[in-house]
Design an enzyme around this catalytic site. Structure first.
Site: not given
Length: 286
Positions: A127, A237, A263-265
């Site tokens: 991920q 991201d 996004g990233h998380f």
């Protein structure tokens, strides 16, 4: 069913490693090693552990320099050393084979573990864990190029360790920031502000270029071993782009790829969609 979760510590090479693990009723439940990213720690997986931990054994350690783990004075902060500690942790805590969840820093830690101990890796859940140069955004490339001799490099890196920057990593790229619980980034910042932590993160930032140099080795390992692989990726991201997610299909073409508008998380706002994918993956492959 909500999981029972234990919070434990184990000594590994002079490091007191904190970890959390679910306690499923089945003693032979499939094992998923959860490897966190920057600037977080095992707490980033709390909701995932609650959601899946009653059926599977989910184990999430904090690296040295992160979360509740305590490293001795003089510990060398590099990705090789983080992998040393995670390898020792796996030897002490995890029996047999397991799947590994690679997120952000979890990718360089996890791939080092895979190269050293391929017989233990039963599958990968990736991920936003990058392993391909095309997955690096221009901002990521600029950051990785910083060295101690680059004018203003230390100030640039230290600016990433502020509350504003930590919050932005969680909320950036999300379609609905109201789905992001503030406790995650506030807890991350609490740990970043502990004595010695910013210097540890600074050392890791300067060491990150070694991960990019190792990408060909990781890719060769993927081609050789063809591990069952599930890829879930937030396509907004700012560091690791959608191209990096799709690149895995070159080396593990049977991977299941799922892209999310976040996004990233990605777990923060897409857990209801990602958790069932992980459950199916573990059922099918472990």
């Amino acid at each position: 069913m909500i999981a029972r979760v234990a919070h434990r510590r184990v000594a590994v090479d002079g490091v007191e490693v904190f970890y959390r693990e679910s306690l499923p009723d089945r003693p032979d439940a499939p094992i998923l090693l959860l490897l966190h990213g920057f600037p977080s720690a095992s707490h980033q997986f709390r909701r995932l552990i609650d959601a899946l931990g009653a059926r599977y054994r989910l184990v999430a350690p904090d690296y040295p320099g992160f979360g509740h783990t305590k490293a001795p004075d003089g510990f060398t902060y590099s990705f090789d050393r983080l992998a040393d500690i995670v390898e020792g942790f796996a030897d002490r805590v995890l029996p047999g084979r397991f799947a590994a969840y690679l997120f952000d820093f979890g990718a360089p830690v996890g791939f080092r573990l895979a190269l050293r101990r391929p017989e233990r890796i039963a599958g990968l859940v990736v991920q936003n864990g990058n392993a391909y140069t095309e997955g690096l955004s221009p901002a990521a490339r600029d950051f990785i190029a910083l060295t101690p001799d680059t004018p203003g490099a230390e100030r640039t890196i230290l600016d990433l360790f502020t509350l504003e920057a930590t919050r932005a990593q969680y909320e950036g790229g999300t379609a609905d920031p109201e789905l992001i619980a503030p406790e995650g980034w506030l807890l991350d910042q609490f740990f970043l502000d502990q004595p010695g932590r910013k210097q540890a993160q600074l050392a890791l930032a300067y060491d990150y270029h070694r991960n990019v140099a190792a990408y060909p080795d990781w890719q060769a390992w993927l081609r050789e071993h063809r591990p069952p692989t599930l890829i879930t990726w937030g396509v907004n991201d700012p560091f690791f782009t959608e191209a990096g997610a799709k690149a895995y299909l070159r080396d593990v073409p049977d991977s299941a790829l799922h892209l999310f508008d976040t996004g990233h998380f990605a777990l923060e706002d897409h857990l209801p969609r990602i958790a069932p994918l992980i459950a199916d993956f573990l059922d099918d492959n472990l």
